[in-house]
Design an enzyme around this catalytic site. Structure first.
Site, PDB file in Angstrom:
ATOM      1  N   ASP A 104      -5.087  16.439   3.063  1.00 24.35           N
ATOM      2  CA  ASP A 104      -4.192  15.567   2.303  1.00 24.35           C
ATOM      3  C   ASP A 104      -2.923  16.356   1.999  1.00 24.35           C
ATOM      4  O   ASP A 104      -3.000  17.516   1.588  1.00 24.35           O
ATOM      5  CB  ASP A 104      -4.869  15.116   1.010  1.00 24.35           C
ATOM      6  CG  ASP A 104      -4.123  13.996   0.312  1.00 24.35           C
ATOM      7  OD1 ASP A 104      -2.905  14.161   0.061  1.00 24.35           O
ATOM      8  OD2 ASP A 104      -4.740  12.963   0.017  1.00 24.35           O
ATOM      9  N   TYR A 158      14.605  11.553  -0.167  1.00 25.56           N
ATOM     10  CA  TYR A 158      13.920  11.745   1.111  1.00 25.56           C
ATOM     11  C   TYR A 158      14.700  12.703   1.999  1.00 25.56           C
ATOM     12  O   TYR A 158      14.145  13.641   2.580  1.00 25.56           O
ATOM     13  CB  TYR A 158      13.747  10.395   1.810  1.00 25.56           C
ATOM     14  CG  TYR A 158      13.168  10.499   3.211  1.00 25.56           C
ATOM     15  CD1 TYR A 158      11.808  10.595   3.412  1.00 25.56           C
ATOM     16  CD2 TYR A 158      14.007  10.484   4.334  1.00 25.56           C
ATOM     17  CE1 TYR A 158      11.271  10.683   4.696  1.00 25.56           C
ATOM     18  CE2 TYR A 158      13.492  10.567   5.611  1.00 25.56           C
ATOM     19  CZ  TYR A 158      12.122  10.669   5.788  1.00 25.56           C
ATOM     20  OH  TYR A 158      11.609  10.760   7.061  1.00 25.56           O
ATOM     21  N   GLU A 192      18.269  11.774   8.449  1.00 27.48           N
ATOM     22  CA  GLU A 192      18.660  11.582   7.054  1.00 27.48           C
ATOM     23  C   GLU A 192      19.180  12.878   6.420  1.00 27.48           C
ATOM     24  O   GLU A 192      19.828  12.831   5.378  1.00 27.48           O
ATOM     25  CB  GLU A 192      17.481  11.067   6.243  1.00 27.48           C
ATOM     26  CG  GLU A 192      17.103   9.625   6.528  1.00 27.48           C
ATOM     27  CD  GLU A 192      18.092   8.630   5.945  1.00 27.48           C
ATOM     28  OE1 GLU A 192      18.646   8.922   4.864  1.00 27.48           O
ATOM     29  OE2 GLU A 192      18.306   7.582   6.562  1.00 27.48           O
ATOM     30  N   ARG A 199       5.414   0.105  14.614  1.00 31.08           N
ATOM     31  CA  ARG A 199       6.192   0.394  13.419  1.00 31.08           C
ATOM     32  C   ARG A 199       5.783  -0.558  12.300  1.00 31.08           C
ATOM     33  O   ARG A 199       5.609  -1.767  12.538  1.00 31.08           O
ATOM     34  CB  ARG A 199       7.671   0.204  13.737  1.00 31.08           C
ATOM     35  CG  ARG A 199       8.637   0.573  12.622  1.00 31.08           C
ATOM     36  CD  ARG A 199       8.761   2.053  12.450  1.00 31.08           C
ATOM     37  NE  ARG A 199      10.121   2.425  12.051  1.00 31.08           N
ATOM     38  CZ  ARG A 199      10.429   3.548  11.451  1.00 31.08           C
ATOM     39  NH1 ARG A 199       9.477   4.417  11.159  1.00 31.08           N
ATOM     40  NH2 ARG A 199      11.680   3.836  11.158  1.00 31.08           N
ATOM     41  N   PRO A 231      24.759  -0.090  -0.204  1.00 27.06           N
ATOM     42  CA  PRO A 231      26.046   0.527   0.157  1.00 27.06           C
ATOM     43  C   PRO A 231      25.989   1.093   1.574  1.00 27.06           C
ATOM     44  O   PRO A 231      25.037   1.778   1.953  1.00 27.06           O
ATOM     45  CB  PRO A 231      26.196   1.642  -0.888  1.00 27.06           C
ATOM     46  CG  PRO A 231      25.373   1.177  -2.047  1.00 27.06           C
ATOM     47  CD  PRO A 231      24.194   0.455  -1.452  1.00 27.06           C
ATOM     48  N   SER A 243      14.424  14.623  10.208  1.00 30.26           N
ATOM     49  CA  SER A 243      15.045  13.299  10.214  1.00 30.26           C
ATOM     50  C   SER A 243      16.566  13.402  10.207  1.00 30.26           C
ATOM     51  O   SER A 243      17.143  14.324   9.613  1.00 30.26           O
ATOM     52  CB  SER A 243      14.583  12.514   8.984  1.00 30.26           C
ATOM     53  OG  SER A 243      15.372  11.349   8.793  1.00 30.26           O
ATOM     54  N   ALA A 302       4.317  12.367   6.514  1.00 31.95           N
ATOM     55  CA  ALA A 302       5.266  12.418   5.387  1.00 31.95           C
ATOM     56  C   ALA A 302       5.534  10.995   4.940  1.00 31.95           C
ATOM     57  O   ALA A 302       5.333  10.054   5.719  1.00 31.95           O
ATOM     58  CB  ALA A 302       6.582  13.087   5.807  1.00 31.95           C
ATOM     59  N   THR A 359      -2.392   8.773  12.337  1.00 34.88           N
ATOM     60  CA  THR A 359      -2.608   7.332  12.245  1.00 34.88           C
ATOM     61  C   THR A 359      -1.295   6.545  12.191  1.00 34.88           C
ATOM     62  O   THR A 359      -1.319   5.314  12.172  1.00 34.88           O
ATOM     63  CB  THR A 359      -3.451   6.981  11.007  1.00 34.88           C
ATOM     64  OG1 THR A 359      -2.773   7.432   9.830  1.00 34.88           O
ATOM     65  CG2 THR A 359      -4.828   7.623  11.083  1.00 34.88           C
ATOM     66  N   ARG A 368      22.722   1.800  12.974  1.00 29.95           N
ATOM     67  CA  ARG A 368      21.657   2.775  13.170  1.00 29.95           C
ATOM     68  C   ARG A 368      21.616   3.188  14.641  1.00 29.95           C
ATOM     69  O   ARG A 368      22.085   2.450  15.510  1.00 29.95           O
ATOM     70  CB  ARG A 368      20.291   2.210  12.752  1.00 29.95           C
ATOM     71  CG  ARG A 368      20.120   2.004  11.258  1.00 29.95           C
ATOM     72  CD  ARG A 368      20.125   3.315  10.490  1.00 29.95           C
ATOM     73  NE  ARG A 368      19.915   3.139   9.054  1.00 29.95           N
ATOM     74  CZ  ARG A 368      20.890   2.960   8.175  1.00 29.95           C
ATOM     75  NH1 ARG A 368      22.162   2.912   8.594  1.00 29.95           N
ATOM     76  NH2 ARG A 368      20.617   2.833   6.894  1.00 29.95           N
ATOM     77  N   GLY A 393      -0.517  13.096  10.369  1.00 32.13           N
ATOM     78  CA  GLY A 393       0.120  11.796  10.551  1.00 32.13           C
ATOM     79  C   GLY A 393      -0.322  11.106  11.829  1.00 32.13           C
ATOM     80  O   GLY A 393       0.406  10.287  12.386  1.00 32.13           O
TER      81      GLY A 393
END
Length: 316
Positions: free
Chosen positions: A50, A141, A119, A176, A271, A117, A74, A10, A209, A8
């Site tokens: 990859d 995710y 998440e 970003r 939501p 994450s 990811a 890049t 957030r 990752g």
């Protein structure tokens, strides 16, 4: 000279991590797909690989034999994980399993950082969340990231690996991609200031957030691998802010009243979380000596100024 392999490289985090490591005299190698070498940071070597090709991931690790492996690659846009849950799981958890297995074949005590994450906490019942908060992901995710997190813990115990998961909350910068709300807002503020557009349409302005700068997050990644023992850490600003606050700061940077230019589009309203996704980074502060160095306001100012400069340079 220590050697680091970054998947990752890049992306946003990969770029800032490369800057950090090169400043510390690392030899940095980036894992890239064939044909994408031109987007790799200057002064960085490359190796092909990859996430969907386990053999290429294994070969990259065995061929480079780095001292430190930073697995950052990811899918990163949570909503698209609903379109292909199986693919998301394979690219996130499957690739992580392959890389961890490959590191077990390399002698010399390689250290591994896997970017996780916030998440993974999903529908948590408490806020802010700590490393001990029960994890209840609410998206494919989040499920995939939780699987990767579990693999790190399981294989670390089994093989006594120096492998750690960084539970990073939302982090932003001028690098970003524009599909993420903070960049959408900063670019809109800049474009409206320059007379290139009149308004921007957003979703729920009350959505919360925990935002901090990507530069701070990658410093946490590096600090984690400098510890004698591996462990998992939350990296977060620790303050929940609404999209509305983000908008106010961004438009304030260019002297505009957001009420004149921001419209809520019901189609973009999702939501809301029952519990605000805010991370408690107390453990990282205590054990790593880590804390964000860039304030929320300074981060947004940096993004708006970068967008102003980029848009002003475009031919008209």
């Amino acid at each position: 000279m220590p050697r680091a392999l970054i998947t990752g490289i890049t992306g946003q985090d990969g770029g800032y991590l490369t800057d950090l490591l090169q400043g510390k005299d690392y030899e940095v190698i980036g894992l890239v797909r064939p044909g994408s070498e031109a987007t790799v940071p200057v002064g960085t070597a490359t190796v092909h690989g990859d996430l969907a090709d386990p053999a290429s991931l294994r070969a990259a690790v065995l061929d480079t034999r780095p001292d430190e492996l930073y697995h950052l690659a990811a899918p990163t846009f949570v909503p698209t994980s609903w379109d292909d849950p199986a693919g998301t799981l394979a690219l996130v958890a499957g690739a992580t399993a392959t890389l961890l297995q490959a590191t077990c074949e390399v002698a010399g005590g390689m250290r591994v950082l896997v970017a996780c994450s916030g998440e993974i906490f999903g529908a948590a019942k408490v806020s802010p969340q700590t490393e001990d908060t029960p994890m209840r992901p609410r998206s494919p995710y989040g499920v995939a990231k939780l699987a990767a997190y579990g693999l790190v813990d399981t294989l670390r115990r089994k093989h006594r690996m120096h492998a750690s998961s960084a539970i990073a909350y939302n982090h932003e910068s001028p690098r970003r991609p524009e599909r993420f709300v903070p960049r959408k807002v900063s670019k809109a503020a800049a474009a409206i200031k320059l007379g290139l557009q009149d308004e921007v349409r957003l979703g729920d302005l009350d959505a919360v957030r925990d935002w901090c700068h990507a530069r701070d997050i990658v410093r946490g990644y590096w600090l984690m691998l400098q510890q004698d023992a591996p462990s998992d850490f939350i990296l977060a600003g620790g303050v929940g802010r609404t999209v509305g606050e983000l908008v106010d700061v961004a438009f304030g940077c260019v002297g505009l009243d957001p009420a004149d230019h921001v419209r809520v589009d019901p189609k973009l309203v999702r939501p809301s979380e029952r519990t605000p996704p805010v991370g408690d980074a107390s453990r990282a502060r205590e054990l790593l000596g880590w804390a964000p160095e860039t304030s929320f306001e300074a981060m947004i100012e940096e993004m708006v100024q970068a967008d102003l400069a980029a848009l002003a340079a475009l031919p008209r």
